[in-house]
Design a protein around this motif. Structure first.
Motif, PDB file in Angstrom:
ATOM      1  N   TRP A   1       5.180  11.244  -5.287  1.00 21.44           N
ATOM      2  CA  TRP A   1       5.455  12.367  -4.351  1.00 21.44           C
ATOM      3  C   TRP A   1       5.237  12.148  -2.826  1.00 21.44           C
ATOM      4  CZ3 TRP A   1       3.137  15.943  -1.333  1.00 21.44           C
ATOM      5  CH2 TRP A   1       3.791  17.253  -0.981  1.00 21.44           C
ATOM      6  N   ASP A   2       6.394  12.185  -2.247  1.00 24.97           N
ATOM      7  CA  ASP A   2       6.122  11.888  -0.754  1.00 24.97           C
ATOM      8  C   ASP A   2       6.650  13.151   0.381  1.00 24.97           C
ATOM      9  OD1 ASP A   2       8.127   9.437   1.074  1.00 24.97           O
ATOM     10  OD2 ASP A   2       6.190  10.293   1.468  1.00 24.97           O
ATOM     11  N   CYS A   3       5.483  13.383   1.016  1.00 17.37           N
ATOM     12  CA  CYS A   3       5.627  14.380   1.929  1.00 17.37           C
ATOM     13  C   CYS A   3       4.654  14.237   3.066  1.00 17.37           C
ATOM     14  CB  CYS A   3       5.209  15.797   1.306  1.00 17.37           C
ATOM     15  SG  CYS A   3       5.736  17.302   2.377  1.00 17.37           S
ATOM     16  N   PRO A   4       5.034  13.488   4.182  1.00 16.39           N
ATOM     17  CA  PRO A   4       4.361  12.908   5.141  1.00 16.39           C
ATOM     18  C   PRO A   4       3.511  13.728   5.832  1.00 16.39           C
ATOM     19  CG  PRO A   4       6.381  11.715   5.231  1.00 16.39           C
ATOM     20  CD  PRO A   4       6.520  12.803   4.148  1.00 16.39           C
ATOM     21  N   ARG A   5       3.984  15.251   5.871  1.00 13.49           N
ATOM     22  CA  ARG A   5       3.400  16.289   6.610  1.00 13.49           C
ATOM     23  C   ARG A   5       1.976  16.742   5.839  1.00 13.49           C
ATOM     24  NH1 ARG A   5       4.474  21.801   5.774  1.00 13.49           N
ATOM     25  NH2 ARG A   5       5.904  22.090   4.114  1.00 13.49           N
ATOM     26  N   ALA A   6       1.763  16.429   4.805  1.00 12.66           N
ATOM     27  CA  ALA A   6       0.516  16.461   3.888  1.00 12.66           C
ATOM     28  C   ALA A   6      -0.619  15.940   4.496  1.00 12.66           C
ATOM     29  CB  ALA A   6       0.774  16.256   2.459  1.00 12.66           C
ATOM     30  N   GLN A   7      -1.589  16.718   5.065  1.00  8.55           N
ATOM     31  CA  GLN A   7      -2.575  15.819   5.925  1.00  8.55           C
ATOM     32  C   GLN A   7      -3.982  16.476   5.298  1.00  8.55           C
ATOM     33  OE1 GLN A   7      -1.950  16.268  10.009  1.00  8.55           O
ATOM     34  NE2 GLN A   7      -3.743  15.057  10.670  1.00  8.55           N
TER      35      GLN A   7
ATOM     36  N   PRO B   1       0.779  -1.237   0.143  1.00  8.96           N
ATOM     37  CA  PRO B   1      -0.136   0.023  -0.027  1.00  8.96           C
ATOM     38  C   PRO B   1       0.893   1.398   0.036  1.00  8.96           C
ATOM     39  CG  PRO B   1      -0.740  -1.429   1.757  1.00  8.96           C
ATOM     40  CD  PRO B   1       0.480  -2.100   1.055  1.00  8.96           C
ATOM     41  N   THR B   2       0.279   2.250  -0.512  1.00 11.20           N
ATOM     42  CA  THR B   2       0.955   3.714  -0.435  1.00 11.20           C
ATOM     43  C   THR B   2       1.225   4.097   0.982  1.00 11.20           C
ATOM     44  OG1 THR B   2      -0.380   4.450  -2.333  1.00 11.20           O
ATOM     45  CG2 THR B   2       0.370   6.035  -0.948  1.00 11.20           C
ATOM     46  N   GLY B   3       2.257   4.543   1.422  1.00  7.80           N
ATOM     47  CA  GLY B   3       2.770   4.715   2.590  1.00  7.80           C
ATOM     48  C   GLY B   3       3.175   3.725   3.541  1.00  7.80           C
ATOM     49  N   SER B   4       3.434   2.501   2.940  1.00  6.06           N
ATOM     50  CA  SER B   4       4.008   1.242   3.496  1.00  6.06           C
ATOM     51  C   SER B   4       5.429   0.927   3.679  1.00  6.06           C
ATOM     52  CB  SER B   4       3.530   0.208   2.895  1.00  6.06           C
ATOM     53  OG  SER B   4       3.733   0.046   1.647  1.00  6.06           O
ATOM     54  N   GLY B   5       6.105   2.076   2.874  1.00  7.61           N
ATOM     55  CA  GLY B   5       7.406   1.987   2.746  1.00  7.61           C
ATOM     56  C   GLY B   5       8.139   1.082   1.630  1.00  7.61           C
ATOM     57  N   LYS B   6       7.559   1.052   0.662  1.00  3.06           N
ATOM     58  CA  LYS B   6       7.735   0.215  -0.547  1.00  3.06           C
ATOM     59  C   LYS B   6       9.371   0.359  -0.892  1.00  3.06           C
ATOM     60  CE  LYS B   6       4.855   1.604  -3.624  1.00  3.06           C
ATOM     61  NZ  LYS B   6       3.910   2.641  -2.731  1.00  3.06           N
ATOM     62  N   THR B   7       9.839   1.687  -1.195  1.00  2.00           N
ATOM     63  CA  THR B   7      10.916   2.005  -1.472  1.00  2.00           C
ATOM     64  C   THR B   7      12.043   1.220  -0.407  1.00  2.00           C
ATOM     65  OG1 THR B   7      10.673   3.726  -2.570  1.00  2.00           O
ATOM     66  CG2 THR B   7      12.808   3.621  -2.024  1.00  2.00           C
ATOM     67  N   LEU B   8      11.839   1.541   0.720  1.00  2.00           N
ATOM     68  CA  LEU B   8      12.922   1.107   1.933  1.00  2.00           C
ATOM     69  C   LEU B   8      12.742  -0.573   1.879  1.00  2.00           C
ATOM     70  CD1 LEU B   8      13.903   1.279   4.833  1.00  2.00           C
ATOM     71  CD2 LEU B   8      11.781   1.301   5.830  1.00  2.00           C
ATOM     72  N   MET B   9      11.599  -0.926   1.533  1.00  2.00           N
ATOM     73  CA  MET B   9      11.610  -2.560   1.834  1.00  2.00           C
ATOM     74  C   MET B   9      12.480  -3.277   0.485  1.00  2.00           C
ATOM     75  SD  MET B   9       7.706  -3.634   2.959  1.00  2.00           S
ATOM     76  CE  MET B   9       6.807  -2.262   2.368  1.00  2.00           C
ATOM     77  N   MET B  10      12.274  -2.525  -0.774  1.00  2.00           N
ATOM     78  CA  MET B  10      12.966  -2.906  -1.684  1.00  2.00           C
ATOM     79  C   MET B  10      14.325  -2.656  -1.787  1.00  2.00           C
ATOM     80  SD  MET B  10      11.381  -4.070  -4.323  1.00  2.00           S
ATOM     81  CE  MET B  10      12.737  -4.059  -5.108  1.00  2.00           C
TER      82      MET B  10
END
Length: 729
Positions: free
Chosen positions: A324-330, A36-45
């Motif tokens: 695009w990744d910006c976790p503070r976007a709410q 899922p989006t937000g799960s850390g796909k790039t980190l896991m890869m």
């Protein structure tokens, strides 16, 4: 050292094990990594690749290629560079970084699809230095290394024709397709991360709320655009105070998504920027950032992802939704588009991430918020236009050339858009329709209905988001203009809207000036869009388009240019997402996809599929394109057209049958087509020694009858001797 979540550790180990098993296969394999989006796909890869190359016991040497969309490959490369910074076990490179025109052991080559689709790309085409992808791959494999291909956001990329060519050129040992919403097809293995596990670990928000308490905003003379912006700004201030309360420095970010620009429709960008300026939010004070296309502007984007960055609002269009990744976007603000009630889970994914990767004690901080002037919202699967919405059927390998002649009639551009003659036709039709007396000159006020306190709890599911409460706000003059522009585009069908919408606009204004004596455009738009009147105008416009078709389009004297060529069953045919796969044994296309077959067509396919007949294969023809088989004929008005027969059938004796299924009225109206087909069959057999046969086919009393006469007649009650019983035995 990053501490992995429990679900991440399990997914990484499983992905490593699955890829290692696939590396032992004799041919190329695909592993889908769905997360899922937000799960850390790039980190896991990144961690999975590290474990793949570390302490290998089989002495396999691995090289990697990582392909993404847009600029996502640069973002991924930067992320992996940081991840491997201390251990240096894997090297991340662009084309320019490669040594000796090869991808070294434990090296990843990053690039994007857009770059390889450019005709003049020096890394794809042949060049004097042999520094192209094909040569690089060859050199890498010649040095004894296996190539693993990673396709990031694969649902947006891997099905385009050019993309498939590149994948075939790479011919990787293993392909890892990475996506939150993959197309599950032709895979060998799948590793899937459960959405709930990601949510429970605090990586993504608990829910998304739609227009909370928007009815408490003072409406006054505000437009619905102003109302949703005000509501979003109010919510942002509340969230900022709550973050301070829990001791966090997070500066919550609002994303405002602008509708894509359309010809003839007001662009919302300048209006929104002006509205924000009045609220003290500008690019000059760095509270506003802009992320639009290259030809527009990208302002204040540097360090925007930092938790305490000063930017409060980001203005963007659809392109930012991917990667695009910006976790503070709410907070997400969406503006109404004409009859648009869907937005993608990839877009909402931008506000699903938790900024500090855990849930707070203040539950309001564990929510995402959408403010929109849509009355109802549906969360839709994110489907790429050119890639995921289509399926591919391929011609069977045992197919042998049939070489039959076909005709293709090129379209006349005059038939694709309305001309100035439409205006006079509309005025005449409006008078005949008595449109002037039908319409209400003082319709009820047009309002935008805003959903209040809607909630999305199951963020990974397709759903309708409903609310018991709604707020109605009167449309402003600018909103009327915007929706009138979109209305004009919607009523252009089947004509191209760019030119035709202006013709319709002029026609409507002339009607009001001449028949009702109103020249105030806002007042005219209000009357046309009014619920009491809108259907009357749609009906009259549709009537006028029918008259235009008869009096203008069909009377064009110019002969359509015809191209004669030798036709073969297409090597492949692409279908959109509405097509369904059906297991037909004798279809020449594998797999067979169908859109919407008529009852006679379905029955005829059943007849062809019988196991005891002599049918070798059959092909369901398409229409309107050069890749489909067509016979030239003239309709009852002597206008040249293409007859795309429904079925081409090869039998064991080498004969090729050309059949078109009809029933009832459609069979009665087939005289010109039927006679043209018989003339074509006779000429091809006599002049070119072909073995063609066929004709119009109709079902009759559990049998099929076909007409192969030079002069066509149809009487449903009594078919007579002209209609032979069809047999493929």
């Amino acid at each position: 050292m990053i501490e992995l979540k429990d679900y991440q550790e399990k997914a990484i180990e499983k992905l490593k094990d699955e890829v290692n098993e696939l590396l032992e296969s004799d041919d190329s394999k695909i592993c889908v990594f769905k997360s899922p989006t937000g799960s850390g796909k790039t980190l896991m890869m990144a961690e999975a690749l590290k474990r793949l190359v570390r302490l290998r016991e089989d002495n396999k040497k691995l090289s990697f290629i990582w392909i993404s969309v847009n600029k996502l490959h640069d973002q991924s490369k930067d992320s992996l560079d940081r991840y491997y910074e201390d251990i240096r076990i894997i090297k991340c490179s662009n084309f320019e970084d490669l040594q000796d025109k090869t991808i070294d052991e434990n090296e990843i080559l990053f690039f994007n699809w857009q770059s390889i689709n450019k005709k003049d790309n020096i890394y794809i085409r042949e060049n004097e230095q042999d520094n192209n992808l094909s040569n690089i791959i060859t050199n890498t494999k010649d040095e004894g290394r296996e190539v693993i291909l990673i396709i990031d956001e694969s649902h947006h990329t891997a099905k385009a024709e050019k993309s498939k060519e590149v994948i075939e050129a790479i011919n990787p040992k293993v392909t890892i397709e990475v996506s939150a919403t993959p197309q599950i097809k032709d895979l060998s293995r799948i590793v899937e991360v459960d959405f709930k596990k990601v949510q429970e670990e605090g990586m993504i928000k608990k829910e998304v709320t739609i227009n909370p308490e928007i009815d408490k905003i003072k409406v006054g003379g505000k437009s619905t655009d102003d109302i949703v912006i005000d509501s979003a700004l109010k919510k942002r201030k509340e969230l900022k105070k709550l973050y301070e309360k829990v001791g966090s420095n997070i500066n919550p970010l609002i994303l405002i998504q602008l509708p894509d620009s359309k010809a003839g429709v007001l662009d919302r960008k300048d209006e929104v920027i002006e509205t924000l300026k009045k609220k003290g939010i500008t690019t000059d004070n760095r509270k506003l950032a802009i992320y639009l296309s290259d030809k527009d502007s990208k302002i204040n984007l540097e360090n925007i992802s930092k938790p305490d960055n000063e930017v409060e609002v980001l203005l963007f269009k659809q392109a930012i939704a991917l990667g695009w990744d910006c976790p503070r976007a709410q907070i997400l603000v969406l503006f109404r588009d004409w009859k648009s009630i869907e937005f993608s889970i990839q877009t909402i994914g931008r506000i699903m991430r938790m900024p500090e990767f855990y849930h707070y004690d203040e539950n309001e901080l564990n929510r995402g918020f959408v403010f929109t002037n849509l009355s109802d919202v549906k969360i839709a699967e994110d489907i790429a236009k050119d890639y995921i919405t289509i399926h591919e059927a391929k011609r069977r390998d045992e197919y042998k050339e049939i070489k039959i002649n076909s005709s293709y009639l090129k379209r006349q551009r005059e038939k694709t858009r309305l001309s100035g003659e439409f205006s006079k036709i509309f005025l005449d039709v409006a008078k005949k329709d008595n449109l002037k007396d039908k319409i209400n000159k003082n319709p009820s006020d047009l309002v935008n209905t805003l959903i209040i306190d809607g909630r999305i709890v199951n963020l990974d599911k397709i759903q309708d988001v409903k609310s018991k409460n709604h707020l109605e706000v009167k449309k402003t003059a600018r909103e009327l203009q915007y929706h009138f522009d979109l209305f004009l585009r919607s009523v252009c069908t089947p004509y191209a809207p760019v030119r035709s919408s202006e013709i319709i606009r002029t026609s409507l204004y002339r009607f009001f000036a001449k028949e009702i004596v109103i020249d105030d455009y806002t007042e005219i738009q209000k009357i046309i869009l009014g619920t009491e009147n809108n259907q009357y105008f749609i009906d009259s416009l549709n009537n006028a388009k029918e008259v235009y078709d008869k009096e203008v389009v069909q009377k064009l004297k110019e002969e359509r240019e015809s191209e004669e060529y030798v036709w073969e069953v297409p090597e492949s045919v692409m279908y959109n997402s509405r097509a369904k796969e059906v297991d037909y044994k004798k279809s020449v296309m594998k797999p067979h996809f169908t859109k919407a077959e008529s009852t006679p067509e379905k029955d005829f396919i059943g007849f062809l599929e019988k196991s005891d007949n002599d049918v070798v294969w059959w092909y369901k023809n398409g229409e309107g394109e050069k890749k489909y088989f067509s016979v030239k004929y003239r309709d009852s008005k002597k206008v040249p057209r293409g007859f795309y027969v429904d079925f081409i059938v090869l039998t064991k004796d080498g004969k090729i049958g050309l059949f078109d299924t009809k029933a009832g009225r459609t069979a009665e109206d087939s005289k010109q087509k039927a006679e043209a087909l018989q003339k074509y069959i006779k000429e091809q057999n006599e002049k070119h020694n072909k073995k063609l046969w066929g004709g119009i086919v109709v079902p009759k009393n559990d049998s099929f009858r076909y007409n192969s006469q030079e002069k066509y007649q149809f009487n449903e009650a009594n078919l007579g001797e002209d209609w032979d019983f069809l047999s493929f035995s």
